[in-house]
Design a protein around this motif. Structure first.
Motif, PDB file in Angstrom:
ATOM      1  N   VAL A 264     -62.798 -78.211  50.221  1.00  0.00           N
ATOM      2  CA  VAL A 264     -63.549 -77.850  51.431  1.00  0.00           C
ATOM      3  C   VAL A 264     -62.557 -77.168  52.370  1.00  0.00           C
ATOM      4  N   LEU A 335     -67.064 -75.251  50.032  1.00  0.00           N
ATOM      5  CA  LEU A 335     -67.670 -75.079  51.354  1.00  0.00           C
ATOM      6  C   LEU A 335     -66.629 -74.531  52.309  1.00  0.00           C
ATOM      7  N   LEU A 353     -76.643 -73.027  52.086  1.00  0.00           N
ATOM      8  CA  LEU A 353     -76.437 -73.891  50.920  1.00  0.00           C
ATOM      9  C   LEU A 353     -77.408 -73.471  49.824  1.00  0.00           C
ATOM     10  N   ALA A 396     -70.455 -72.517  49.960  1.00  0.00           N
ATOM     11  CA  ALA A 396     -71.465 -72.838  50.966  1.00  0.00           C
ATOM     12  C   ALA A 396     -70.837 -72.680  52.349  1.00  0.00           C
TER      13      ALA A 396
END
Ligand code: ZN
Length: 452
Positions: A264, A335, A353, A396
């Motif tokens: 992330v 992400l 998403l 995302a």
């Protein structure tokens, strides 16, 4: 206002009446916690940190020390170079019809005025579109002046379209022969501070001097233009290009339990404009993302690696985001999130998403609901520094949208200083980021963005 007991109030009122008015001003905000410490210490110990400058380099060194001390691993600088620009002396005067000093600042990438400055008649354009419609060659020997009607809004959506007066206006003026371009600051305040910011001269367009006057000075120009009176301005803008300069990104990680899972990415930018100390833009953002990562780690090592990107040289052309994307495009990213819209409270969450991640979005929405943060139906736009990597990796994107109502009062001005950061709103940001991150950094299933 705090409620006080009656006896105490009498005593305080008496005391206050004995001190001069200026001493009775509210004390500056005092915050606590990692986010506050980062923005307070960065603005105090480093201050302004223009892209490519020695102060930006000092900020990178500062960041490495701080992130290591906070327990991050793989803390490193990834260097790159940028096309440098430095500010010089800057002033402006309306020389006719009513001589008055104007408060001006040069836009990044502005060319310098000749030695001694330049004096030229002004051609007033009420909008960028009006300038676009001016005939070729019609601005030869003139200063083109661009007005606009940018107003404050919670989502800051006017910055895209009205900001084009700054980003594109000078090049459009140059293409029509203008000697220089002056714009109304891209701001929503009524202070005498002009707002700087980058402008662009694409290949084939000659760079010319370009500056922004403060809102009240812009109002003065608009009043005189409204009377149909001719104006002349004397302009000194000595900012100029200086060739290649060093910059770099600072990266830091909290390694996850499962290195096979995509990390992330959380981004902010470390550079600032040179007029203020970069508290809301973007010291606060670096504080928010860092504090949230540490909060999640307090509850145990996260499943996925959390990587921080404190990007360099965002303000002058998103060089840090581009360098990161170039260096890491082949790595998977689950992400990407960015905090770069001040320090005011998060009021909305937006998602980009994949359809398969709908349950994940629902869990995040449920975690944010108690904070009074609803879901925005529109897709997350991401931010400047994560734009390229999100596109390249298919990551995302989740935006924790901050309230932008007062952001453009301060943006890129000398007033971007620590006292504008409200500790309570900063803490609300950290709480919202922590809740989102606790979910996504421990998500076992695949996470990706919606198909483009
Ligand atoms: Zn910024």
């Amino acid at each position: 206002m705090t409620q006080l007991h009656r006896p105490a109030l009498t005593g305080i009122a008496l005391c206050l009446s004995l001190v001069p008015a200026h001493a009775a001003r509210a004390a500056p905000p005092q915050g606590e916690g990692v986010a506050w410490d980062i923005v307070a210490d960065l603005t105090t110990e480093i201050g302004p940190r223009l892209a490519g400058s020695p102060r930006e380099a000092a900020a990178r060194d500062w960041a490495v020390v701080r992130l290591k001390a906070l327990g991050f691993q793989n803390v490193r600088v990834e260097p790159f170079t940028i096309a440098g620009w430095v500010r010089g002396a800057e002033s402006a005067e309306l020389t006719g019809p009513y001589p008055q000093r104007l408060h001006i600042t040069a836009l990044g990438n502005s060319a310098p005025t000749p030695v001694g400055g330049l004096t030229a008649p002004v051609v007033y354009f009420a909008s960028l579109d009006a300038l676009r419609a001016a005939p070729a060659g019609s601005l030869a020997g003139k200063i083109a002046y661009i007005d606009h009607a940018f107003v404050a809004s919670q989502d800051g959506s006017g910055y895209g379209p009205f900001g084009q007066a700054r980003r594109q206006g000078p090049a459009i003026g140059a293409s029509k022969g203008a000697l220089a371009v002056v714009i109304r600051s891209i701001g929503t305040d009524h202070n005498r501070d002009p707002h700087t910011g980058g402008t662009n001269f694409p290949e084939g367009t000659k760079a010319i001097p370009a500056g922004a006057v403060s809102g009240p000075d812009a109002d003065l120009i608009a009043r005189i233009a409204g009377r149909g009176q001719a104006m002349t301005i004397h302009l000194v803008l000595e900012g100029h290009a200086v060739g290649e300069l060093p910059s770099g990104n600072v990266l830091a990680e909290l390694p996850g339990r499962d290195p096979s899972l995509a990390p992330v990415l959380l981004a902010c930018h470390l550079d600032s404009w040179d007029l203020g100390t970069g508290a809301i833009d973007d010291g606060a953002g670096c504080g928010i993302i860092t504090a949230a990562a540490l909060n999640v780690a307090k509850h145990g090592q996260p499943l996925r690696t959390i990587r921080l990107l404190w990007a360099g040289s965002e303000e002058v052309g998103v060089f840090g985001g581009a360098a990161y994307a170039k260096a890491h495009a082949s790595e998977p990213h689950a992400l990407a999130m960015e905090s770069d819209f001040g320090a005011d409270r998060v009021w909305r969450v937006s998602f980009n998403l994949a359809a398969a991640n709908k349950p994940l979005a629902e869990r995040i929405a449920a975690a944010l609901a108690p904070l009074g943060i609803p879901v925005n139906a529109a897709k997350a736009g991401g931010g400047a520094d994560i734009g390229e990597i999100a596109k390249a990796s298919g990551a995302a994107v989740i935006d924790l949208d901050q309230d932008g109502t007062r952001y453009f009062d301060l943006h890129h001005t000398p007033d971007d200083t620590l006292d504008k950061v409200d500790p309570a709103q900063l803490a609300q940001n950290v709480e919202a980021w922590t809740r989102v991150l606790a979910i996504v950094a421990n998500e076992t299933g695949p996470i990706s963005g919606a198909a483009q």
